[in-house]
Design a protein around this motif. Sequence first.
Motif, PDB file in Angstrom:
ATOM      1  N   THR A  52      -0.080   4.592  -0.342  1.00 17.46           N
ATOM      2  CA  THR A  52      -0.448   3.830   0.854  1.00 17.46           C
ATOM      3  C   THR A  52      -0.588   4.734   2.069  1.00 17.46           C
ATOM      4  O   THR A  52      -1.563   4.617   2.823  1.00 17.46           O
ATOM      5  CB  THR A  52       0.585   2.718   1.121  1.00 17.46           C
ATOM      6  OG1 THR A  52       0.669   1.874  -0.036  1.00 17.46           O
ATOM      7  CG2 THR A  52       0.197   1.882   2.323  1.00 17.46           C
ATOM      8  N   LYS A  55      -3.740   6.703   1.833  1.00 12.59           N
ATOM      9  CA  LYS A  55      -4.898   5.822   2.053  1.00 12.59           C
ATOM     10  C   LYS A  55      -5.103   5.601   3.551  1.00 12.59           C
ATOM     11  O   LYS A  55      -6.228   5.697   4.049  1.00 12.59           O
ATOM     12  CB  LYS A  55      -4.691   4.495   1.327  1.00 12.59           C
ATOM     13  CG  LYS A  55      -5.836   3.501   1.483  1.00 12.59           C
ATOM     14  CD  LYS A  55      -5.648   2.329   0.567  1.00 12.59           C
ATOM     15  CE  LYS A  55      -5.320   1.032   1.106  1.00 12.59           C
ATOM     16  NZ  LYS A  55      -5.599   0.463   2.318  1.00 12.59           N
ATOM     17  N   TRP A  56      -4.020   5.331   4.279  1.00 14.20           N
ATOM     18  CA  TRP A  56      -4.123   5.137   5.724  1.00 14.20           C
ATOM     19  C   TRP A  56      -4.660   6.402   6.393  1.00 14.20           C
ATOM     20  O   TRP A  56      -5.506   6.328   7.286  1.00 14.20           O
ATOM     21  CB  TRP A  56      -2.766   4.768   6.323  1.00 14.20           C
ATOM     22  CG  TRP A  56      -2.274   3.395   5.958  1.00 14.20           C
ATOM     23  CD1 TRP A  56      -3.020   2.341   5.504  1.00 14.20           C
ATOM     24  CD2 TRP A  56      -0.931   2.927   6.033  1.00 14.20           C
ATOM     25  NE1 TRP A  56      -2.211   1.245   5.279  1.00 14.20           N
ATOM     26  CE2 TRP A  56      -0.931   1.573   5.596  1.00 14.20           C
ATOM     27  CE3 TRP A  56       0.271   3.505   6.410  1.00 14.20           C
ATOM     28  CZ2 TRP A  56       0.221   0.806   5.555  1.00 14.20           C
ATOM     29  CZ3 TRP A  56       1.426   2.746   6.366  1.00 14.20           C
ATOM     30  CH2 TRP A  56       1.402   1.415   5.941  1.00 14.20           C
ATOM     31  N   THR A 119       2.757  -1.611   0.886  1.00 15.05           N
ATOM     32  CA  THR A 119       1.484  -2.251   0.559  1.00 15.05           C
ATOM     33  C   THR A 119       0.619  -2.198   1.817  1.00 15.05           C
ATOM     34  O   THR A 119       1.074  -1.776   2.874  1.00 15.05           O
ATOM     35  CB  THR A 119       1.665  -3.735   0.170  1.00 15.05           C
ATOM     36  OG1 THR A 119       2.106  -4.465   1.321  1.00 15.05           O
ATOM     37  CG2 THR A 119       2.653  -3.919  -0.972  1.00 15.05           C
ATOM     38  N   ASP A 120      -0.596  -2.666   1.703  1.00 16.59           N
ATOM     39  CA  ASP A 120      -1.382  -2.882   2.906  1.00 16.59           C
ATOM     40  C   ASP A 120      -0.643  -3.900   3.755  1.00 16.59           C
ATOM     41  O   ASP A 120       0.078  -4.766   3.240  1.00 16.59           O
ATOM     42  CB  ASP A 120      -2.778  -3.399   2.559  1.00 16.59           C
ATOM     43  CG  ASP A 120      -3.679  -2.306   2.003  1.00 16.59           C
ATOM     44  OD1 ASP A 120      -3.523  -1.134   2.418  1.00 16.59           O
ATOM     45  OD2 ASP A 120      -4.523  -2.622   1.162  1.00 16.59           O
TER      46      ASP A 120
END
Length: 133
Positions: A52, A55-56, A119-120
């Motif tokens: 996560t 990804k960010w 998580t998102d």
Amino acid sequence: MELEYKEHLSPILKDGVKNYLIDIDGTITDDVPNEEPERMVTCEPYPDALETVNKWYDEGHQICFFTSRTENLKQITIDWLDKHGFKYHSVLCGKPRGGNYHWIDNHLVRATRYKGKFTDLVEKQVTIEVFKD
């Protein structure tokens, strides 16, 4: 860093870019106290946190690890983050220990308590404490 400057005020992140301040111990890996630095070298990251956070970062958000680890443990921390492939912009040590944080700032601050899984983020309405108008 994607910043806008207006009239000599503090810089502002561009629309849609978040400035993530992420704790380390108990959030992206096991909760290792400063008194046990040897464990900081051997602990493993939480896989969902690594995925996560990276990804960010790839989406253009700013990633700053903000930890209660002391300044003398900063290089151990940087080496661990790099070894495990975390993408980030900065590491700040010296966050006060003990929890129960109440951050007061002239900028909007959003807080998300880690409860065991990265998580998102999703939107949710909650009650918060604010200053009287």
